[in-house]
Design a protein around this motif. Structure first.
Motif, PDB file in Angstrom:
ATOM      1  N   GLY A 325       0.821  -1.205   0.000  1.00 32.22           N
ATOM      2  CA  GLY A 325       0.000   0.000   0.000  1.00 32.22           C
ATOM      3  C   GLY A 325       0.850   1.248   0.000  1.00 32.22           C
ATOM      4  N   PRO A 326       0.301   2.358   0.456  1.00 30.73           N
ATOM      5  CA  PRO A 326       0.980   3.645   0.330  1.00 30.73           C
ATOM      6  C   PRO A 326       2.140   3.864   1.288  1.00 30.73           C
ATOM      7  CG  PRO A 326      -1.101   3.932   1.470  1.00 30.73           C
ATOM      8  CD  PRO A 326      -1.073   2.521   0.986  1.00 30.73           C
ATOM      9  N   TYR A 334       2.918   2.138   9.415  1.00 27.55           N
ATOM     10  CA  TYR A 334       2.585   1.142   8.390  1.00 27.55           C
ATOM     11  C   TYR A 334       1.689   0.055   8.983  1.00 27.55           C
ATOM     12  CZ  TYR A 334       3.177  -3.148   5.661  1.00 27.55           C
ATOM     13  OH  TYR A 334       2.956  -4.306   4.959  1.00 27.55           O
ATOM     14  N   THR A 335       0.704  -0.382   8.205  1.00 27.93           N
ATOM     15  CA  THR A 335      -0.092  -1.547   8.577  1.00 27.93           C
ATOM     16  C   THR A 335      -0.221  -2.483   7.376  1.00 27.93           C
ATOM     17  OG1 THR A 335      -2.225  -2.373   9.382  1.00 27.93           O
ATOM     18  CG2 THR A 335      -2.265  -0.385   8.019  1.00 27.93           C
ATOM     19  N   PRO A 336      -0.065  -3.793   7.598  1.00 23.00           N
ATOM     20  CA  PRO A 336      -0.295  -4.752   6.508  1.00 23.00           C
ATOM     21  C   PRO A 336      -1.768  -5.121   6.378  1.00 23.00           C
ATOM     22  CG  PRO A 336       0.483  -5.909   8.457  1.00 23.00           C
ATOM     23  CD  PRO A 336       0.464  -4.442   8.820  1.00 23.00           C
ATOM     24  N   ASP A 337      -2.595  -4.613   7.283  1.00 23.45           N
ATOM     25  CA  ASP A 337      -4.013  -4.980   7.334  1.00 23.45           C
ATOM     26  C   ASP A 337      -4.810  -4.154   6.326  1.00 23.45           C
ATOM     27  OD1 ASP A 337      -6.435  -6.043   8.059  1.00 23.45           O
ATOM     28  OD2 ASP A 337      -6.669  -4.790   9.853  1.00 23.45           O
ATOM     29  N   VAL A 338      -4.572  -4.432   5.055  1.00 18.19           N
ATOM     30  CA  VAL A 338      -5.239  -3.731   3.958  1.00 18.19           C
ATOM     31  C   VAL A 338      -5.676  -4.756   2.917  1.00 18.19           C
ATOM     32  CG1 VAL A 338      -3.951  -1.576   4.277  1.00 18.19           C
ATOM     33  CG2 VAL A 338      -3.014  -3.375   2.791  1.00 18.19           C
ATOM     34  N   PRO A 339      -6.588  -4.393   2.007  1.00 21.29           N
ATOM     35  CA  PRO A 339      -6.970  -5.325   0.938  1.00 21.29           C
ATOM     36  C   PRO A 339      -5.753  -5.776   0.128  1.00 21.29           C
ATOM     37  CG  PRO A 339      -8.479  -3.469   1.010  1.00 21.29           C
ATOM     38  CD  PRO A 339      -7.366  -3.140   1.947  1.00 21.29           C
TER      39      PRO A 339
END
Length: 525
Positions: A325-326, A334-339
């Motif tokens: 992601g961005p 930062y988070t890996p919890d994205v679509p």
């Protein structure tokens, strides 16, 4: 599998070799000598206030300076400001400037130059500073010739990180005030406060900088000359290093397979340090002003149509990591919890079919990033994958200056970019998504025309948050929305390797790496 493992092992070897040689110093510094480097591609100009492309920063970083620089731990360090104080309420920042600083033309440097830079020049010419100044800055004053005071309208947690060279290059007021900044003749003969001055630019051959004898740090710089060689062909750049024509290779100067070979040469060392403040992340920009990219389902389909693992491993030889992601995975919040968008061509085609979109009705102009053969290969691969969805794709090649201009004028359908994150998402990330940063004429803002009021609100909340927990919650929510809507097409996090001859000492010292003033670099005999 063998090829994959060997690539990853080679990359791991590079990274482990990293931080050792860059800080080694066996003897007292030696004065004199010339350092040979490469400017790839040849920069369109050296005026950092008007152009922040990588090659411009690399060369221009020796000419211009900012108030601060930043360590590999991202903590602020002195540059043209020798000290600074932040008020308890976080609204007043007072900088005290270095003594006896002169511009390259002999004129004295003062707080007036800083105020002019912040309140006039960069407000007009610099997309990141304009956004900061408009949103947060209430006033900029100089109560004394060596002091500058910034008063904010509201807290901005990232403000002290906003004074890195490319974010806040200080411009000589006496040359620019009252002029058209973009057509000022001084752009061709840049005047800064840095350790080196421009002597000659022989287009297509080299840029020659020489020692600033009136530099404000006594006894520095150690080197007499810097040459930035213009060598268009990647293979020729590798040969130039191997033969000793150049002493330093920067990330992107040579192909990944050449990196693996060159680091094994005798009297050569390498490091991946020096990119901590930037954390560059590569993405696709899809112009959302019209179809097909105005429909988020098209953008989602294209993400599923591209094998990003393939790009990292086969186009860039393992020197990177697939982006989610961005936010780069090494940066704050930062988070890996994205679509997720795994490579899945059938799914991509189904998304388009379910949306009733007929790809054959659209021709997409793909504008490669003009930074070398690897980027050209990536363009060819992406073209191939998008064409498998049924779109027609035409590659439109431009030089570095043309690419920047077309991006700034919104004259593109699809292009690639990588931008720096600058230690805090409020500085390096938000600018690509805030709707008030859609500004024609600047190439590093929200050029794709992404608009979401909720995302604007979340970025504003996070930037002004006093609590890190509040900021983290807002940034996490923003990331989920942005990734779902594919505001940009994130490809991979870059891993840059600097290679140099061991005789070159103190080359990488801070979190801005080779963009740092090379006033402490020296060559052993």
């Amino acid at each position: 599998m063998k090829t994959r493992l060997s690539l990853l092992a080679a990359a791991a070897g590079l990274f482990c070799a990293g931080a050792v040689g860059a800080i080694a110093q066996e003897a007292p510094p030696v004065k004199g000598g010339a350092l040979n480097m490469i400017a790839q591609p040849e920069p369109p100009m050296l005026m950092v206030g008007l152009n922040t492309q990588g090659p411009t920063l690399y060369v221009g970083g020796q000419i211009y300076q900012s108030l601060l620089t930043y360590g590999t731990d991202l903590k602020p360090l002195p540059s043209l400001a020798k000290s600074w104080v932040v008020s308890d309420d976080g609204l007043t920042y007072t900088f005290t400037l270095q003594d006896n600083v002169k511009w390259h033309d002999g004129k004295p440097f003062s707080a007036d130059d800083v105020v002019f830079t912040a309140d006039k020049f960069l407000r007009e010419a610099h997309p990141r500073w304009r956004l900061i100044a408009t949103t947060y800055v209430d006033s900029i004053t100089s109560p004394a010739p060596n002091q500058v005071v910034f008063k904010l309208k509201k807290p901005f947690s990232a403000f002290l990180h906003a004074f890195e060279l490319s974010s806040f290059p200080i411009i000589p007021k006496h040359l620019y005030d009252g002029t058209d900044y973009r057509t000022n003749p001084a752009n061709q003969t840049p005047i800064g406060t840095g350790p080196f001055k421009l002597k000659e630019w022989k287009r297509g051959s080299y840029i020659h900088l020489v020692r600033n004898e009136d530099y404000w740090k006594p006894g520095k710089p150690y080197l007499d000359e810097l040459y930035f060689r213009i060598i268009p062909d990647s293979a020729s750049r590798a040969v130039a290093f191997e033969k000793g024509t150049v002493d330093v290779l920067r990330g992107g100067d040579v192909e990944g397979f050449e990196v693996r070979r060159l680091i094994k040469l005798p009297e050569v060392e390498n490091t991946t340090s020096g990119w901590e403040n930037y954390a560059p992340l590569v993405f696709m920009q899809m112009n959302q002003r019209s179809m097909p990219f105005s429909d988020k389902r098209v953008r989602q389909a294209i993400m599923h149509a591209i094998d990003r693992e393939f790009i990292v491993k086969n186009v860039f030889f393992g020197l990177g990591k697939v982006a989610t992601g961005p936010f780069a995975s090494t940066t704050l919040y930062y988070t890996p919890d994205v679509p997720a968008y795994p490579f899945d061509l059938p799914k991509a085609k189904k998304i388009l079919a379910d949306a009733g979109i007929k790809p054959a009705d659209y021709t997409i102009r793909l504008m490669p990033l003009p930074y070398g053969a690897a980027w050209d290969r990536m363009s060819e691969y992406v073209k191939q994958q998008i064409e498998q969805l049924g779109f027609k794709v035409v590659i439109q090649g431009v030089d570095a200056g043309g690419w920047s201009q077309k991006l700034a004028d919104f004259d593109f359908d699809l292009t690639f970019n990588f931008t720096y994150q600058y230690g805090d998402p409020a500085l390096g990330v938000a600018r690509h998504y805030l709707s008030n940063n859609i500004i024609k004429g600047t190439p590093y803002g929200n050029n794709q025309n992404y608009v979401n009021p909720k995302v604007d609100e979340l970025f504003g909340l996070a930037a002004g948050a006093v609590s890190k927990d509040v900021a983290a919650k807002a940034y996490t929510e923003a990331q989920k929305i942005i990734v779902d809507e594919v505001a940009l097409g994130w490809l991979y996090e870059m891993q840059n390797v600097t290679i140099n001859r061991k005789k070159v000492k103190n080359l990488v010292r801070t979190g801005i790496g080779l963009n740092e003033s090379m006033d402490e670099v020296w060559i052993s005999k």
